[in-house]
Scaffold this motif. Structure first.
Motif, PDB file in Angstrom:
ATOM      1  N   SER A  83      37.839  27.416  44.867  1.00  0.00           N
ATOM      2  CA  SER A  83      37.884  26.915  46.256  1.00  0.00           C
ATOM      3  C   SER A  83      38.459  25.493  46.326  1.00  0.00           C
ATOM      4  O   SER A  83      38.811  25.019  47.404  1.00  0.00           O
ATOM      5  CB  SER A  83      36.468  26.890  46.835  1.00  0.00           C
ATOM      6  OG  SER A  83      35.677  25.967  46.103  1.00  0.00           O
ATOM      7  N   ALA A  84      38.550  24.807  45.168  1.00  0.00           N
ATOM      8  CA  ALA A  84      38.993  23.406  45.193  1.00  0.00           C
ATOM      9  C   ALA A  84      40.508  23.321  45.189  1.00  0.00           C
ATOM     10  O   ALA A  84      41.198  24.121  44.566  1.00  0.00           O
ATOM     11  CB  ALA A  84      38.438  22.653  43.985  1.00  0.00           C
ATOM     12  N   GLU A  85      41.007  22.320  45.880  1.00  0.00           N
ATOM     13  CA  GLU A  85      42.441  22.003  45.873  1.00  0.00           C
ATOM     14  C   GLU A  85      42.682  20.995  44.757  1.00  0.00           C
ATOM     15  O   GLU A  85      41.768  20.275  44.348  1.00  0.00           O
ATOM     16  CB  GLU A  85      42.790  21.405  47.241  1.00  0.00           C
ATOM     17  CG  GLU A  85      44.224  21.510  47.645  1.00  0.00           C
ATOM     18  CD  GLU A  85      44.765  22.925  47.546  1.00  0.00           C
ATOM     19  OE1 GLU A  85      45.665  23.121  46.704  1.00  0.00           O
ATOM     20  OE2 GLU A  85      44.277  23.808  48.281  1.00  0.00           O
ATOM     21  N   ILE A  86      43.942  20.938  44.264  1.00  0.00           N
ATOM     22  CA  ILE A  86      44.271  20.006  43.177  1.00  0.00           C
ATOM     23  C   ILE A  86      45.405  19.080  43.623  1.00  0.00           C
ATOM     24  O   ILE A  86      46.365  19.540  44.234  1.00  0.00           O
ATOM     25  CB  ILE A  86      44.766  20.779  41.922  1.00  0.00           C
ATOM     26  CG1 ILE A  86      43.691  21.721  41.404  1.00  0.00           C
ATOM     27  CG2 ILE A  86      45.202  19.822  40.827  1.00  0.00           C
ATOM     28  CD1 ILE A  86      44.179  22.584  40.229  1.00  0.00           C
ATOM     29  N   ILE A  87      45.294  17.796  43.264  1.00  0.00           N
ATOM     30  CA  ILE A  87      46.424  16.864  43.413  1.00  0.00           C
ATOM     31  C   ILE A  87      46.667  16.229  42.053  1.00  0.00           C
ATOM     32  O   ILE A  87      45.708  15.848  41.363  1.00  0.00           O
ATOM     33  CB  ILE A  87      46.143  15.762  44.453  1.00  0.00           C
ATOM     34  CG1 ILE A  87      45.877  16.373  45.828  1.00  0.00           C
ATOM     35  CG2 ILE A  87      47.318  14.785  44.540  1.00  0.00           C
ATOM     36  CD1 ILE A  87      45.510  15.351  46.904  1.00  0.00           C
TER      37      ILE A  87
END
Ligand SMILES: Cc1ncc(COP(=O)(O)O)c(C=O)c1O
Length: 362
Positions: A83-87
């Motif tokens: 569910s987490a987004e990555i940058i």
């Protein structure tokens, strides 16, 4: 006609003029135990396979702006919740800067603890945020949670940065305290897990359980410091905003390819970090046996030590003349009086350090 030179002092922001640039000492010819690097290089076969991959890279084109393949690899290797987004950042330093740029407004506070990682304060200054810090407890560098909660109440920080394990003390904070801080914070809480390869402790599985929790990682300490690659994981709503401050193509093609290649040979780096953890325990045992030296327990790849009063500078200099470079932290913060920080090296490097330290403290 000659034009009058503009005066630096008229134009450069006073808070920038007041800063000292980040110092990196010259380590040529020295055993380098000052910067928390992994001392091990790559086996020859791995180098050859890597060079083959590099051979096919076309650097006439810009990098993949989304770094999709690398992100997929990082998601697996670092067990990032789906569910987490990555940058991605050019080192986690750049991610700290992106977070601050996203939140900075006159008077907005970036809160951390001290002694802590110096870039939090520097980046707050660069981006025009107000920096506030709460002192750790003097005896063991643990969190003073009531003081931190009171500071959160008073300053209403836009962001709280906490390194877990902490640099330069090396200890882990209590996970329950980090959760309490996350629940109390009105804005973001960034748990900086730069030293994750050297501990089982992590808040990564909890990303997504709290609307304001971000976890930051880097590949620097596991052995890829030269590639400059950091990672931020967090809830989509925050990440979509922070992503806007990312410069296009911040992760260059060679880094994308090399990091993806290295991470797909994780067994090599797992073995190296396992050896470093083992060497850390051995080094800690040796330090504990030296009189006039107090070593603080570490969950990272370095150890903080305190010497007898007034001895940090002379011992640092004496280690250097014996060919060993460590970090002198005396003067950086009152709680670091008489302290040095040594990175865990190879067993031979650690032996050389112990021998030089024994000579210097006798
Ligand atoms: C706590 C902490 N966070 C972040 C960093 C920066 O890491 P990077 O090399 O990814 O910029 C360091 C480097 O020493 C660190 O100690």
């Amino acid at each position: 006609m000659s034009r009058k030179n503009p005066a630096v002092s008229d134009w450069v922001r006073p808070e920038i003029r007041a800063l000292s640039a980040y110092q990196v000492p010259d380590a040529r010819g020295l055993i380098k135990l000052d910067a928390m690097e992994n001392p091990y290089t790559w086996p020859e076969e791995l180098r050859q396979a890597w060079l083959k991959r590099l051979h096919d890279v076309d650097v006439n084109r810009y990098p993949d702006p989304r770094a999709a393949a690398l992100k997929r690899r990082l998601r697996v290797n670092m067990s990032i919740p789906s569910s987490a987004e990555i940058i991605l950042g050019n080192g986690s330093d750049e991610l700290i800067q992106m977070i601050a740029m996203t939140l900075s407004r006159p008077g907005q506070v970036l809160l951390s603890v001290e002694p802590g990682f110096v870039m939090y304060r520097m980046i707050a200054v660069f981006t025009g945020m107000r920096y506030e810090a709460v002192a750790l407890k003097g005896e063991d560098f643990s969190l003073d949670t009531p003081a931190l909660l009171a500071a959160i109440e008073r300053h209403r920080p836009a962001v709280v940065f906490l390194a877990y394990p902490n640099n330069p003390s090396g200890n882990l904070f209590d996970e329950a305290d980090l959760i309490q801080v996350t629940e109390a914070a009105p804005g973001l809480v960034v748990v900086d897990e730069a030293y994750a390869p050297f501990t089982e402790a992590t808040l990564m599985p909890r990303v997504g359980q709290f609307g304001n929790l971000l976890v930051m990682r880097t590949v620097s300490k596991m052995g890829l410091a030269g590639l400059r690659l950091g990672l931020l994981a967090g809830p989509t709503a925050w990440m979509a905003e922070i992503e806007k401050t990312r410069l296009p193509y911040n992760i260059n093609t060679l880094t994308q390819l090399s990091a993806e290649f290295a991470l797909s040979h994780n067994e090599v780096f797992d073995e190296q970090t396992r050896a470093i953890r083992e060497a850390r325990e051995a080094l800690f045992g040796r330090l504990a046996g030296l009189s006039g030296v107090t070593a603080f327990p570490s969950a990272a790849n370095f150890i903080l030590l305190r010497l007898a009063e007034g001895r940090a500078a002379p011992v640092h200099a004496s280690l250097k003349s014996a060919g060993v470079l460590v970090k002198n932290l005396h003067g950086a913060h009152p709680l670091l009086r008489d302290c040095l920080r040594v990175t865990v090296g190879t067993p031979d490097e650690n032996e050389a350090f112990i021998a030089a330290l024994t000579d210097a403290t006798e």
